[in-house]
Design an enzyme around this catalytic site. Structure first.
Site, PDB file in Angstrom:
ATOM      1  N   HIS A 141       0.847  -1.193   0.000  1.00 48.51           N
ATOM      2  CA  HIS A 141       0.000   0.000   0.000  1.00 48.51           C
ATOM      3  C   HIS A 141       0.877   1.235   0.000  1.00 48.51           C
ATOM      4  O   HIS A 141       1.921   1.274   0.664  1.00 48.51           O
ATOM      5  CB  HIS A 141      -0.919   0.006   1.233  1.00 48.51           C
ATOM      6  CG  HIS A 141      -2.096   0.915   1.074  1.00 48.51           C
ATOM      7  ND1 HIS A 141      -2.007   2.267   1.289  1.00 48.51           N
ATOM      8  CD2 HIS A 141      -3.376   0.663   0.703  1.00 48.51           C
ATOM      9  CE1 HIS A 141      -3.206   2.815   1.061  1.00 48.51           C
ATOM     10  NE2 HIS A 141      -4.034   1.864   0.703  1.00 48.51           N
TER      11      HIS A 141
ATOM     12  N   ASP B 197      -7.973  -5.437  -0.037  1.00 51.41           N
ATOM     13  CA  ASP B 197      -8.514  -6.162  -1.182  1.00 51.41           C
ATOM     14  C   ASP B 197      -8.278  -7.667  -1.111  1.00 51.41           C
ATOM     15  O   ASP B 197      -9.054  -8.447  -1.653  1.00 51.41           O
ATOM     16  CB  ASP B 197      -7.895  -5.629  -2.487  1.00 51.41           C
ATOM     17  CG  ASP B 197      -8.230  -4.179  -2.729  1.00 51.41           C
ATOM     18  OD1 ASP B 197      -9.421  -3.852  -2.695  1.00 51.41           O
ATOM     19  OD2 ASP B 197      -7.307  -3.380  -2.948  1.00 51.41           O
TER      20      ASP B 197
END
Length: 371
Positions: free
Chosen positions: A257, A308
């Site tokens: 991320h 996700d």
């Protein structure tokens, strides 16, 4: 001028909607851990829009407003039925339908504060109805509008499947919606703010955000995760699959991320929900494969899963088709988009960054006949 690729590290605005500080995500100052554990999604929507958690009376009234605005215009249902079923992604359908909704809203261009809140209710209520309706139309079934008031989470699952979900499924979907509701100035949220900073309408802002979310580097990642799991299809094949991907320099979706350095705080909630759901449904292989993939990626690349990664197996075990994963992300993130749009309107300034020119210079014009 300060320049950075992808605006990384650039602080573009101030906001009181959500924050990410030291890998801790909060909505309006409330820890995502507490919100995921204790709240219904309707409470989170209210919190994001109004800046505070609702009372029992306020929550009941808010739920009623959402339930009363679920129905879609008959013209839009007809339009949904006219769309091609093959080779079309539901995100493209959602993008088109949200834009079309503005045509049936007499307040679409009214930027009064109260008008914007009424449009917010309509958008938040109708977006899941659009997704569920199109999914059913693709299966040759008629869209469903609930006759009995249900929670926001149960409402969507009912509109999608035609039966009231069990408590485990409802709780799992609710938690997923809470975890995806907002995430500071991500790509789609920034897109929505850029759009309405021109004083364009809320429908345009949400349509623009959906367009940004459609990309596989943003909302489309969980769909790609499930594609990978389906291709592996067994824990014994995880290691060779990943080693081939590493050798070919392929990106493994659902890891790493831009903002978090020590892991996405939302991932642990979805990991546990994946464990529970795969056990209940007898589909433990998806969870076991996911754990193995996480171990290998951590060992080989030093990367941790993001929101996700485990949301893919959660949605799969809820019986949701894989091409609906990203539209479901949009159901949740609409709440955050709207909160940011309202905030942008409140203290607006046109968003207009600069670019460093790196092209050719001092070019001499050559007449067309001489080229």
């Amino acid at each position: 001028m300060v320049k950075t690729k992808g605006l990384e590290g650039v602080v573009a605005t101030t906001s009181s909607v959500s924050s990410i500080v030291d890998d801790v995500l909060t909505y309006r100052g409330y820890s995502i851990d507490d919100l995921a554990e204790y709240t219904d999604f309707e409470e989170v929507i209210y919190l994001l829009w109004y800046g505070k958690l609702p009372s029992l009376k306020q929550l009941a009234a808010f739920r009623n407003e959402l339930n009363e605005n679920v129905s879609l215009p008959s013209e839009l249902i007809a339009q949904l039925k006219s769309f091609p079923i093959k080779n079309i992604h539901p995100m493209a359908v959602l993008r088109t339908c949200v834009s079309a909704l503005a045509l049936y809203d007499k307040e679409a261009d009214d930027t009064d504060d109260q008008a914007n809140l009424r449009k917010a209710i309509r958008l938040q209520a109708k977006i899941p109805a659009i997704i569920a309706a199109y999914a059913r139309i693709c299966e040759g079934k008629e869209p469903i509008i609930p006759e009995v008031p249900l929670s926001f989470s149960a409402n969507f699952l009912y509109m999608l499947k035609g039966s009231i979900p069990d408590q485990t499924s409802e709780a799992a979907f609710n938690k997923a919606l809470v975890l995806h509701a907002d995430h500071e100035l991500n790509a789609s949220t920034f897109t929505s703010r850029v759009c309405v900073a021109t004083l364009s309408d809320m429908y345009s802002g949400i349509t623009a955000a959906i367009g940004a979310l459609k990309g596989p580097l943003h909302g489309g990642a969980n769909e790609r995760v499930m594609k990978m799991l389906s291709e592996i299809d067994g824990i014994d094949f995880v290691e060779p699959y990943l080693q081939r991907a590493f050798a070919n320099k392929e990106k493994i979706m659902g890891f790493g991320h831009r903002v978090y350095k020590n892991g996405d705080p939302r991932a642990k909630h979805l990991r546990e929900m994946s464990r529970l759901l795969t056990k209940v449904t007898g589909e433990g292989k998806w969870y076991n494969m996911s754990i193995k993939i996480e171990e290998i990626i951590r060992r080989e690349k030093g990367l941790l899963p993001n929101v996700d990664f485990y949301s893919a197996s959660v949605y799969h075990c809820l019986g949701i088709k894989h091409n609906l994963f990203t539209p479901i992300f949009a159901i949740s993130r609409t709440s955050g988009w709207i909160a940011h749009i309202l905030e942008q309107y409140e203290n607006n300034r046109l968003i207009r960054p600069r670019a460093e020119y790196i092209g050719l210079k001092h070019q001499a014009y050559v007449p067309l006949a001489e080229r």
